[in-house]
Structure formats: structure tokens, C-alpha cells
Design a protein around this motif. Structure first.
Motif, PDB file in Angstrom:
ATOM      1  N   GLY A 180      24.114 -57.581   9.569  1.00 35.73           N
ATOM      2  CA  GLY A 180      24.045 -58.602   8.535  1.00 35.73           C
ATOM      3  C   GLY A 180      24.630 -58.162   7.203  1.00 35.73           C
ATOM      4  N   THR A 181      24.540 -59.056   6.243  1.00 36.76           N
ATOM      5  CA  THR A 181      25.069 -58.768   4.903  1.00 36.76           C
ATOM      6  C   THR A 181      24.033 -58.111   3.994  1.00 36.76           C
ATOM      7  OG1 THR A 181      24.468 -61.012   4.159  1.00 36.76           O
ATOM      8  CG2 THR A 181      26.692 -60.683   5.045  1.00 36.76           C
ATOM      9  N   ALA A 182      22.751 -58.383   4.248  1.00 35.32           N
ATOM     10  CA  ALA A 182      21.699 -57.853   3.373  1.00 35.32           C
ATOM     11  C   ALA A 182      21.628 -56.329   3.445  1.00 35.32           C
ATOM     12  CB  ALA A 182      20.347 -58.467   3.735  1.00 35.32           C
ATOM     13  N   ILE A 183      21.834 -55.771   4.623  1.00 31.53           N
ATOM     14  CA  ILE A 183      21.773 -54.315   4.749  1.00 31.53           C
ATOM     15  C   ILE A 183      22.964 -53.651   4.058  1.00 31.53           C
ATOM     16  CG2 ILE A 183      23.017 -54.086   6.951  1.00 31.53           C
ATOM     17  CD1 ILE A 183      20.791 -52.072   7.764  1.00 31.53           C
ATOM     18  N   ARG A 184      24.112 -54.344   4.040  1.00 37.93           N
ATOM     19  CA  ARG A 184      25.280 -53.817   3.317  1.00 37.93           C
ATOM     20  C   ARG A 184      24.997 -53.810   1.811  1.00 37.93           C
ATOM     21  NH1 ARG A 184      28.755 -51.399   6.999  1.00 37.93           N
ATOM     22  NH2 ARG A 184      28.892 -52.695   8.875  1.00 37.93           N
ATOM     23  N   ALA A 185      24.344 -54.856   1.359  1.00 39.13           N
ATOM     24  CA  ALA A 185      24.003 -54.923  -0.064  1.00 39.13           C
ATOM     25  C   ALA A 185      23.032 -53.809  -0.432  1.00 39.13           C
ATOM     26  CB  ALA A 185      23.394 -56.288  -0.385  1.00 39.13           C
ATOM     27  N   ARG A 186      22.088 -53.525   0.470  1.00 36.74           N
ATOM     28  CA  ARG A 186      21.127 -52.456   0.192  1.00 36.74           C
ATOM     29  C   ARG A 186      21.822 -51.099   0.208  1.00 36.74           C
ATOM     30  NH1 ARG A 186      16.758 -51.424  -2.782  1.00 36.74           N
ATOM     31  NH2 ARG A 186      16.073 -49.332  -2.205  1.00 36.74           N
ATOM     32  N   GLU A 187      22.776 -50.902   1.089  1.00 40.12           N
ATOM     33  CA  GLU A 187      23.533 -49.645   1.109  1.00 40.12           C
ATOM     34  C   GLU A 187      24.284 -49.453  -0.208  1.00 40.12           C
ATOM     35  OE1 GLU A 187      25.998 -49.281   4.611  1.00 40.12           O
ATOM     36  OE2 GLU A 187      24.389 -48.112   5.548  1.00 40.12           O
ATOM     37  N   ASP A 188      24.887 -50.513  -0.704  1.00 37.64           N
ATOM     38  CA  ASP A 188      25.587 -50.422  -1.991  1.00 37.64           C
ATOM     39  C   ASP A 188      24.613 -50.059  -3.104  1.00 37.64           C
ATOM     40  OD1 ASP A 188      27.951 -51.081  -0.765  1.00 37.64           O
ATOM     41  OD2 ASP A 188      27.884 -53.204  -1.343  1.00 37.64           O
ATOM     42  N   GLU A 189      23.425 -50.667  -3.054  1.00 34.28           N
ATOM     43  CA  GLU A 189      22.437 -50.434  -4.097  1.00 34.28           C
ATOM     44  C   GLU A 189      21.961 -48.979  -4.083  1.00 34.28           C
ATOM     45  OE1 GLU A 189      18.959 -53.111  -6.032  1.00 34.28           O
ATOM     46  OE2 GLU A 189      18.808 -52.801  -3.870  1.00 34.28           O
ATOM     47  N   GLU A 190      21.801 -48.402  -2.893  1.00 35.43           N
ATOM     48  CA  GLU A 190      21.334 -47.021  -2.789  1.00 35.43           C
ATOM     49  C   GLU A 190      22.478 -46.017  -2.914  1.00 35.43           C
ATOM     50  OE1 GLU A 190      18.566 -45.986   0.267  1.00 35.43           O
ATOM     51  OE2 GLU A 190      17.574 -47.939   0.236  1.00 35.43           O
ATOM     52  N   GLY A 191      23.716 -46.500  -2.960  1.00 34.20           N
ATOM     53  CA  GLY A 191      24.849 -45.619  -3.167  1.00 34.20           C
ATOM     54  C   GLY A 191      25.416 -44.989  -1.906  1.00 34.20           C
ATOM     55  N   TYR A 192      25.143 -45.568  -0.741  1.00 31.33           N
ATOM     56  CA  TYR A 192      25.696 -45.049   0.512  1.00 31.33           C
ATOM     57  C   TYR A 192      27.097 -45.607   0.728  1.00 31.33           C
ATOM     58  CZ  TYR A 192      21.025 -43.370   1.781  1.00 31.33           C
ATOM     59  OH  TYR A 192      19.842 -42.713   1.818  1.00 31.33           O
ATOM     60  N   LYS A 193      27.999 -44.755   1.235  1.00 26.57           N
ATOM     61  CA  LYS A 193      29.372 -45.177   1.501  1.00 26.57           C
ATOM     62  C   LYS A 193      29.765 -44.978   2.962  1.00 26.57           C
ATOM     63  CE  LYS A 193      29.976 -45.927  -2.918  1.00 26.57           C
ATOM     64  NZ  LYS A 193      30.044 -47.318  -3.448  1.00 26.57           N
ATOM     65  N   ASP A 194      28.809 -44.521   3.795  1.00 27.06           N
ATOM     66  CA  ASP A 194      29.165 -44.156   5.169  1.00 27.06           C
ATOM     67  C   ASP A 194      28.315 -44.871   6.222  1.00 27.06           C
ATOM     68  OD1 ASP A 194      26.808 -42.991   4.516  1.00 27.06           O
ATOM     69  OD2 ASP A 194      27.351 -40.949   5.097  1.00 27.06           O
ATOM     70  N   ASN A 195      27.832 -46.065   5.892  1.00 30.99           N
ATOM     71  CA  ASN A 195      27.041 -46.857   6.835  1.00 30.99           C
ATOM     72  C   ASN A 195      25.747 -46.160   7.269  1.00 30.99           C
ATOM     73  OD1 ASN A 195      29.009 -48.892   6.857  1.00 30.99           O
ATOM     74  ND2 ASN A 195      30.107 -47.932   8.558  1.00 30.99           N
ATOM     75  N   THR A 196      25.181 -45.383   6.375  1.00 30.25           N
ATOM     76  CA  THR A 196      23.971 -44.627   6.722  1.00 30.25           C
ATOM     77  C   THR A 196      22.849 -45.528   7.198  1.00 30.25           C
ATOM     78  OG1 THR A 196      24.496 -42.871   5.144  1.00 30.25           O
ATOM     79  CG2 THR A 196      22.198 -43.064   5.828  1.00 30.25           C
ATOM     80  N   LEU A 197      22.531 -46.578   6.439  1.00 30.56           N
ATOM     81  CA  LEU A 197      21.418 -47.450   6.791  1.00 30.56           C
ATOM     82  C   LEU A 197      21.731 -48.290   8.028  1.00 30.56           C
ATOM     83  CD1 LEU A 197      20.241 -48.651   3.256  1.00 30.56           C
ATOM     84  CD2 LEU A 197      19.416 -46.718   4.618  1.00 30.56           C
ATOM     85  N   VAL A 198      22.959 -48.725   8.143  1.00 29.60           N
ATOM     86  CA  VAL A 198      23.371 -49.483   9.323  1.00 29.60           C
ATOM     87  C   VAL A 198      23.208 -48.636  10.579  1.00 29.60           C
ATOM     88  CG1 VAL A 198      25.338 -50.530  10.504  1.00 29.60           C
ATOM     89  CG2 VAL A 198      24.964 -50.994   8.069  1.00 29.60           C
ATOM     90  N   THR A 199      23.695 -47.410  10.522  1.00 30.51           N
ATOM     91  CA  THR A 199      23.632 -46.515  11.685  1.00 30.51           C
ATOM     92  C   THR A 199      22.192 -46.187  12.054  1.00 30.51           C
ATOM     93  OG1 THR A 199      25.754 -45.534  11.074  1.00 30.51           O
ATOM     94  CG2 THR A 199      24.367 -44.294  12.600  1.00 30.51           C
ATOM     95  N   LEU A 200      21.372 -45.864  11.047  1.00 32.43           N
ATOM     96  CA  LEU A 200      19.980 -45.504  11.308  1.00 32.43           C
ATOM     97  C   LEU A 200      19.201 -46.682  11.890  1.00 32.43           C
ATOM     98  CD1 LEU A 200      17.577 -43.579  11.128  1.00 32.43           C
ATOM     99  CD2 LEU A 200      17.282 -44.278   8.739  1.00 32.43           C
TER     100      LEU A 200
END
Length: 290
Positions: A180-200
Motif C-alpha cells: 500500500g501507500t501508507a507504509i511508504r509514507a511511514r518509511e519516508d517519515e522514519e527516514g528509510y530508503k531501502d524498503n525496510t518496513l515493507v520487507t519486514l
């Protein structure tokens, strides 16, 4: 009456029956004595809240009245729904203060914690006091909503989850959609650039999906997995409809750094448990199955 505690609420607190689960258990015990057909016909959580808040006009239905009088022998239902005359409700007087003077700190009323039983500065501080084994080992129902749900997928062993499910525990897991788009927004907010939250998150969903595939059909049906795609605000964990753990997601901060609130359902108080119970239910109803 709404601004004065009714006797029923005081009696529930005295007997430590104020949680909804405990109230229903005691209601059933009394119902069995009155009329066995009334067992399981306790009031809903919202109904009980209206009873205890003094908002009820008149009295409950007659069957409820019969059971309540059996729960509290020697008390009439009219007494149970009347203000508790023994409760000290005299407000603090500040008439002795000079005009325009603020009350002293010592004179201020005590903080109202409602059903909040503990607060921690971070998830790690919470986990040291409430490890997953303490939270889950004897649970009969677990509902979790958040991002990756590491507390279940990474911090609690697969064999323990499998044992819970095979012994009849219902587990509902609601993940932030890794597509989804919400997890991408959260990754941007936490400063991740490598899909960390998506992968986990995708990994954790896969862990539970694989576990579900290994279970007998009856046990597999008890493990429900869903995803949602909305701005993430809270991580919510509800165990046995009685204990709720809430962790807000802070701007530009990892989830592990979030303060953590522990709430124990106290139907006799105007608390937070029903608030977050409704949040979870609302998210669950809008989510998609995995």
C-alpha cells in the motif's frame, strides 16, 4: 444522577467485578440461580456503560433486574441504580482563597487515571516488564493491529503460537499493507530508503501464513490475517478482551521508541479500553483478508 456514582458501580468496584469479562462471568452465575435460560444474556459493553454512568432513564429490562438482584442479595434494583449515599462526593472548596488566586499545588485534585494501569517511555521498557510469554502464554484471544506486529512474529516463538492455536486460542492480526501507500509514507517519515518496513512486514505476514498452512483446518481457521492501507496512528494489542496495550506512532521516530500505555478494562470507569477496542474493530471491518 450522571454526576454522582450509582450504588451498582460502587459495589462492582468493591468486589473487583468492574471489568466487562468479570461482570459477565458473575452475571452468569446469578442468572443460573434465577433462570438458566438467562445465562449468556448479559448486557452489551455499551449497555453496561450506560448503566454505570447513570445515563439510564428508568430501570433495565425485567430479566436484567432479576439477575442484578440475585448478584447483590438484599439490594433492590431501585437501590442499585440510585446514587450511593455513602460516597463522599463533596467537592473541594476554594472559597478561602483570595479573589483571582489559583489553588495551590497541594490543593489540586488527584490525577484521574481511569483504566490506565501503566505507562512506559518506550516499547523496550514495556517489553522488559511485560514480555510476550507473560502476555500470550495463557491467552484465549489475541487481537493485534499495527505495522509489522513484531511482538507476535519476531518476539514470540512459532512453536508457542502453534500451541496456542491448537489449543483453541483465536488470533487476529492486522498488518499495514506492504503493497500500500501508507507504509511508504511511514518509511519516508522514519527516514528509510531501502524498503525496510515493507520487507519486514511482508516477511512477518509470510511467517504467519506459513504457520497457518501447517496447522490442522480447525486450528488454522483461528488465525486470521488482514491488511489495511491507512495512515498508521497506533499499535493496538488486546488480550482476552481485558488488557489493551497501545503505542502511538510518533513523527520521525521509530516505533520502538514510542511510549506505551497499558490499559485494563474497567467497565465501572470512564476509561480508554472501549475507545481503543472500537478503533481496532473499525480498522478490522475496513481491512482485507490475506
Amino acid at each position: 444522577m450522571a454526576d454522582q456514582q450509582i450504588l451498582l458501580k460502587s459495589l462492582l468496584q468493591q468486589r473487583h467485578w468492574q471489568t466487562y469479562k468479570t461482570f459477565c462471568k458473575e452475571y452468569d452465575k446469578a442468572a443460573k440461580l434465577v433462570d438458566s435460560t438467562l445465562q449468556g444474556k448479559w448486557p452489551s459493553r455499551a449497555q453496561l456503560h450506560r448503566w454505570l454512568s447513570g445515563e439510564l432513564k428508568g430501570l433495565p429490562y425485567s430479566d436484567h433486574c432479576r439477575v442484578l438482584e440475585a448478584m447483590f442479595p438484599g439490594r433492590t434494583v431501585e437501590e442499585l441504580f440510585s446514587p450511593n449515599s455513602t460516597r463522599n462526593s463533596t467537592p473541594r472548596s476554594d472559597t478561602h482563597l483570595p479573589k483571582n488566586a489559583a489553588p495551590s499545588v497541594e490543593a489540586a485534585p488527584a490525577p484521574q487515571l481511569a483504566d490506565v494501569t501503566a505507562v512506559f517511555g518506550s516499547r523496550s521498557a514495556f517489553a522488559s516488564t511485560y514480555p510476550p510469554t507473560v502476555l500470550f502464554d495463557t491467552a484465549k484471544e489475541i487481537s493485534a493491529a499495527g505495522l509489522s506486529l513484531n511482538v507476535l512474529c519476531q518476539s514470540y516463538p512459532d512453536h508457542r503460537l502453534k500451541s496456542l492455536l491448537e489449543n483453541g486460542t483465536r488470533i487476529r492480526c492486522l498488518f499495514l499493507d506492504p503493497k500500500g501507500t501508507a507504509i511508504r509514507a511511514r518509511e519516508d517519515e522514519e527516514g528509510y530508503k531501502d524498503n525496510t518496513l515493507v520487507t519486514l512486514t511482508a516477511l512477518n505476514i509470510n511467517i504467519l501464513t506459513r504457520l497457518r498452512d501447517q496447522l490442522p483446518r480447525e486450528a488454522a481457521d483461528l488465525l486470521e490475517l488482514r491488511v489495511y492501507d491507512e495512515t498508521i496512528r497506533f499499535n493496538i494489542l488486546i488480550v482476552d478482551g481485558a488488557t489493551c496495550v497501545v503505542q502511538p506512532y510518533l513523527p520521525q521516530a521509530r516505533g520502538v521508541d514510542s511510549p506505551t500505555i497499558v490499559i485494563n478494562d474497567n467497565t465501572a470507569a470512564d476509561g480508554l479500553f472501549p475507545v481503543f477496542d472500537r478503533v481496532f474493530t473499525s480498522l478490522w471491518e475496513r481491512s482485507l483478508p490475506v
